[in-house]
Write a protein that holds these residues in place. Structure first.
Motif, PDB file in Angstrom:
ATOM      1  N   ASP A 110      61.801 -45.075 -32.075  1.00 36.73           N
ATOM      2  CA  ASP A 110      62.605 -44.407 -30.904  1.00 36.73           C
ATOM      3  C   ASP A 110      62.894 -45.262 -30.018  1.00 36.73           C
ATOM      4  N   ALA A 111      62.956 -46.910 -30.486  1.00 39.22           N
ATOM      5  CA  ALA A 111      63.108 -47.756 -29.273  1.00 39.22           C
ATOM      6  C   ALA A 111      64.543 -48.204 -29.331  1.00 39.22           C
ATOM      7  N   TYR A 112      65.625 -47.727 -30.159  1.00 38.93           N
ATOM      8  CA  TYR A 112      66.703 -48.139 -30.357  1.00 38.93           C
ATOM      9  C   TYR A 112      67.644 -47.083 -30.249  1.00 38.93           C
ATOM     10  N   ARG A 113      69.047 -47.272 -29.746  1.00 33.23           N
ATOM     11  CA  ARG A 113      70.102 -46.071 -29.748  1.00 33.23           C
ATOM     12  C   ARG A 113      71.310 -46.914 -30.051  1.00 33.23           C
ATOM     13  N   ALA A 114      71.996 -46.199 -31.186  1.00 38.41           N
ATOM     14  CA  ALA A 114      73.342 -46.994 -31.454  1.00 38.41           C
ATOM     15  C   ALA A 114      74.518 -46.232 -30.767  1.00 38.41           C
ATOM     16  N   ALA A 115      75.683 -46.821 -30.709  1.00 36.29           N
ATOM     17  CA  ALA A 115      76.672 -46.396 -30.136  1.00 36.29           C
ATOM     18  C   ALA A 115      77.704 -45.506 -30.957  1.00 36.29           C
TER      19      ALA A 115
ATOM     20  N   ARG B 127      79.170 -57.133 -33.535  1.00 34.29           N
ATOM     21  CA  ARG B 127      79.258 -56.142 -32.172  1.00 34.29           C
ATOM     22  C   ARG B 127      78.004 -55.885 -31.683  1.00 34.29           C
ATOM     23  N   GLY B 128      77.702 -56.553 -30.864  1.00 34.68           N
ATOM     24  CA  GLY B 128      76.170 -56.205 -30.043  1.00 34.68           C
ATOM     25  C   GLY B 128      75.954 -55.168 -29.064  1.00 34.68           C
ATOM     26  N   ALA B 129      77.104 -54.628 -28.816  1.00 31.47           N
ATOM     27  CA  ALA B 129      77.038 -53.347 -27.897  1.00 31.47           C
ATOM     28  C   ALA B 129      76.962 -52.242 -28.787  1.00 31.47           C
ATOM     29  N   TRP B 130      76.965 -52.276 -30.050  1.00 34.05           N
ATOM     30  CA  TRP B 130      76.659 -51.158 -31.137  1.00 34.05           C
ATOM     31  C   TRP B 130      75.158 -50.576 -31.192  1.00 34.05           C
ATOM     32  N   LEU B 131      74.586 -51.593 -30.857  1.00 34.93           N
ATOM     33  CA  LEU B 131      72.910 -51.134 -30.668  1.00 34.93           C
ATOM     34  C   LEU B 131      72.379 -51.716 -29.425  1.00 34.93           C
ATOM     35  N   ARG B 132      71.443 -50.865 -28.723  1.00 35.99           N
ATOM     36  CA  ARG B 132      70.699 -51.167 -27.629  1.00 35.99           C
ATOM     37  C   ARG B 132      69.353 -50.662 -27.621  1.00 35.99           C
ATOM     38  N   ARG B 133      68.441 -51.205 -26.897  1.00 33.95           N
ATOM     39  CA  ARG B 133      67.205 -51.069 -26.528  1.00 33.95           C
ATOM     40  C   ARG B 133      66.793 -50.271 -25.560  1.00 33.95           C
TER      41      ARG B 133
ATOM     42  N   VAL C  23      75.618 -56.374 -36.571  1.00 33.30           N
ATOM     43  CA  VAL C  23      74.719 -55.892 -35.254  1.00 33.30           C
ATOM     44  C   VAL C  23      73.504 -56.526 -35.161  1.00 33.30           C
ATOM     45  N   PRO C  24      73.213 -57.417 -34.165  1.00 36.17           N
ATOM     46  CA  PRO C  24      72.109 -57.993 -33.935  1.00 36.17           C
ATOM     47  C   PRO C  24      70.888 -57.048 -33.504  1.00 36.17           C
ATOM     48  N   VAL C  25      69.806 -57.232 -33.863  1.00 35.29           N
ATOM     49  CA  VAL C  25      68.798 -56.321 -33.087  1.00 35.29           C
ATOM     50  C   VAL C  25      68.551 -56.735 -31.655  1.00 35.29           C
ATOM     51  N   PRO C  26      68.700 -55.823 -30.831  1.00 40.38           N
ATOM     52  CA  PRO C  26      68.478 -56.118 -29.472  1.00 40.38           C
ATOM     53  C   PRO C  26      67.154 -56.748 -29.225  1.00 40.38           C
TER      54      PRO C  26
ATOM     55  N   ALA D 165      65.507 -49.804 -36.125  1.00 38.61           N
ATOM     56  CA  ALA D 165      67.079 -50.174 -35.595  1.00 38.61           C
ATOM     57  C   ALA D 165      67.962 -49.400 -36.756  1.00 38.61           C
ATOM     58  N   ALA D 166      67.441 -49.603 -37.913  1.00 41.50           N
ATOM     59  CA  ALA D 166      68.287 -48.966 -38.688  1.00 41.50           C
ATOM     60  C   ALA D 166      68.548 -47.464 -38.797  1.00 41.50           C
ATOM     61  N   GLN D 167      67.414 -46.524 -38.425  1.00 46.84           N
ATOM     62  CA  GLN D 167      67.157 -45.061 -38.404  1.00 46.84           C
ATOM     63  C   GLN D 167      68.421 -44.907 -37.119  1.00 46.84           C
ATOM     64  N   ALA D 168      68.340 -45.660 -36.065  1.00 47.28           N
ATOM     65  CA  ALA D 168      69.288 -45.382 -34.994  1.00 47.28           C
ATOM     66  C   ALA D 168      70.616 -45.584 -35.347  1.00 47.28           C
ATOM     67  N   LEU D 169      70.910 -46.329 -36.297  1.00 44.22           N
ATOM     68  CA  LEU D 169      72.187 -46.656 -36.809  1.00 44.22           C
ATOM     69  C   LEU D 169      72.659 -45.654 -37.663  1.00 44.22           C
ATOM     70  N   ARG D 170      71.747 -44.855 -38.655  1.00 42.38           N
ATOM     71  CA  ARG D 170      72.166 -43.866 -39.442  1.00 42.38           C
ATOM     72  C   ARG D 170      72.327 -42.722 -38.845  1.00 42.38           C
ATOM     73  N   GLU D 171      71.329 -42.422 -37.700  1.00 47.17           N
ATOM     74  CA  GLU D 171      71.814 -41.065 -37.039  1.00 47.17           C
ATOM     75  C   GLU D 171      72.970 -41.093 -36.176  1.00 47.17           C
ATOM     76  N   ALA D 172      73.325 -42.246 -35.906  1.00 43.11           N
ATOM     77  CA  ALA D 172      74.642 -42.482 -34.904  1.00 43.11           C
ATOM     78  C   ALA D 172      76.032 -42.213 -35.848  1.00 43.11           C
ATOM     79  N   GLY D 173      75.656 -42.246 -37.524  1.00 45.10           N
ATOM     80  CA  GLY D 173      76.564 -42.024 -38.224  1.00 45.10           C
ATOM     81  C   GLY D 173      77.146 -43.306 -39.195  1.00 45.10           C
ATOM     82  N   ALA D 174      76.471 -44.374 -39.123  1.00 47.24           N
ATOM     83  CA  ALA D 174      76.728 -45.330 -39.901  1.00 47.24           C
ATOM     84  C   ALA D 174      76.741 -45.045 -41.381  1.00 47.24           C
ATOM     85  N   ALA D 175      77.880 -45.316 -42.042  1.00 48.16           N
ATOM     86  CA  ALA D 175      77.838 -44.982 -43.426  1.00 48.16           C
ATOM     87  C   ALA D 175      76.909 -45.870 -44.307  1.00 48.16           C
ATOM     88  N   ARG D 176      76.785 -47.036 -44.118  1.00 48.24           N
ATOM     89  CA  ARG D 176      75.726 -48.000 -44.894  1.00 48.24           C
ATOM     90  C   ARG D 176      75.157 -48.862 -43.994  1.00 48.24           C
TER      91      ARG D 176
END
Length: 303
Positions: A243-248, A215-221, A182-185, A272-283
């Motif tokens: 709080d600049a990012y939000r994950a799908a 999956r570029g759409a999994w993280l957006r600014r 997942v690239p950083v937007p 960015a990693a915080q947004a992914l973890r808050e959306a439920g990313a396992a690792r």
């Protein structure tokens, strides 16, 4: 309105749909999330085949212009770039030399005193478990990043991905299956200035090296920065990235490898990693093409 007799629709071509009628069908996707499994497998095979052909083509080394293959570095330049990360123990969380991480950790505050390498890691409490970089951001390999971001030479992304893939393969967690890139937007200003996202270009080439899907759409600014990152200090970068990012929702339960071009303070990677973890990313792990040396080092480019 004239109706084409060869048209399979039940209403005149171009006419608006009647209330309650079926919505127009979407064109079949080749590799999107709604594509059939065989289409996704075909797309992955085509990408791997293209990566193999690129690797076989004779090209010039992006740094020394010597003989190379697949737009990668020649053997000598690759060894010189990788040498910046060899010969010393590095912290697996911040990817800095252990002694350097102790200095930066002391400057970062009490929260940075329990690094995985027994050092004062400045990213000890980060929401990702590891950071891997391809080389230290110093001459001559730093020219690859500058050519990609400043001169808009997309071929440099292949060389950066090759250096990064070499180190990723050495990580124990990389042998496990089902990792997603997942690239950083990029910011809107960056996209308007360059016309592309450097992190996304590196991720695309890295996918060909590691055979991991992107999956570029999994993280957006969701919030734009007010100033360029290079003009901000550590604390200012942390505030700008918060709080600049939000994950799908699609990241839930996934193992995500977050891709960026350069990690300096780690503020962007943390947000960015915080947004992914808050959306439920396992690792979550962070993959950076380059890592700036520790502040106070002989080649300090983090300022």
């Amino acid at each position: 309105m004239a109706h084409d007799p060869q048209c399979a629709g039940s209403r005149p071509c171009g006419a608006p749909a009647r209330p309650g009628s079926d919505p127009p069908r979407r064109p079949p996707q080749l590799c999107g999330p709604h594509a059939p499994p065989w289409r996704r497998a075909l797309a992955q095979g085509l990408r791997q085949g293209a990566a193999f052909l690129r690797a076989c083509l004779a090209t010039d080394c992006p740094l020394c212009r010597g003989a190379a293959r697949g737009a990668r570095l020649c053997g000598e330049c690759a060894r010189d770039a990788s040498a910046s990360l060899e010969g010393m123990r590095r912290c697996p969380r911040c990817d800095l030399p252990a002694f350097a991480a102790m200095r930066t950790g002391a400057a970062a505050g009490p929260q940075a005193q329990a690094g995985p390498a027994g050092c004062g890691c400045p990213l000890a409490q980060a929401p990702f478990e590891a950071l891997v970089s391809g080389f230290e951001y110093r001459p001559p390999a730093d020219q690859l990043v500058l050519r990609l971001k400043n001169r808009l030479q997309l071929s440099a992304a292949g060389a950066l991905a090759g250096l990064l893939a070499r180190r990723v393969r050495q990580a124990p967690w990389a042998a496990q299956p089902d990792w997603w890139l997942v690239p950083v937007p990029a910011s809107r200003a960056s996209l308007l200035r360059r016309g592309f996202n450097p992190a996304a270009e590196i991720a695309r080439r890295l996918s060909g090296e590691l055979h991991w899907p992107v999956r570029g759409a999994w993280l957006r600014r969701v919030r734009e920065p007010r100033a360029k990152q290079t003009r901000l200090g550590r604390r200012q970068r942390q505030l700008a990235a918060r709080d600049a990012y939000r994950a799908a929702p699609a990241v839930r339960g996934r193992k995500v490898a977050l891709v960026d071009d350069v990690v300096t303070t780690g503020a962007t990677a943390v947000a960015a990693a915080q947004a992914l973890r808050e959306a439920g990313a396992a690792r979550v792990v962070v993959l950076a093409a380059a890592r700036t040396p520790a502040p106070g080092g002989p080649a300090d480019l983090a300022k």
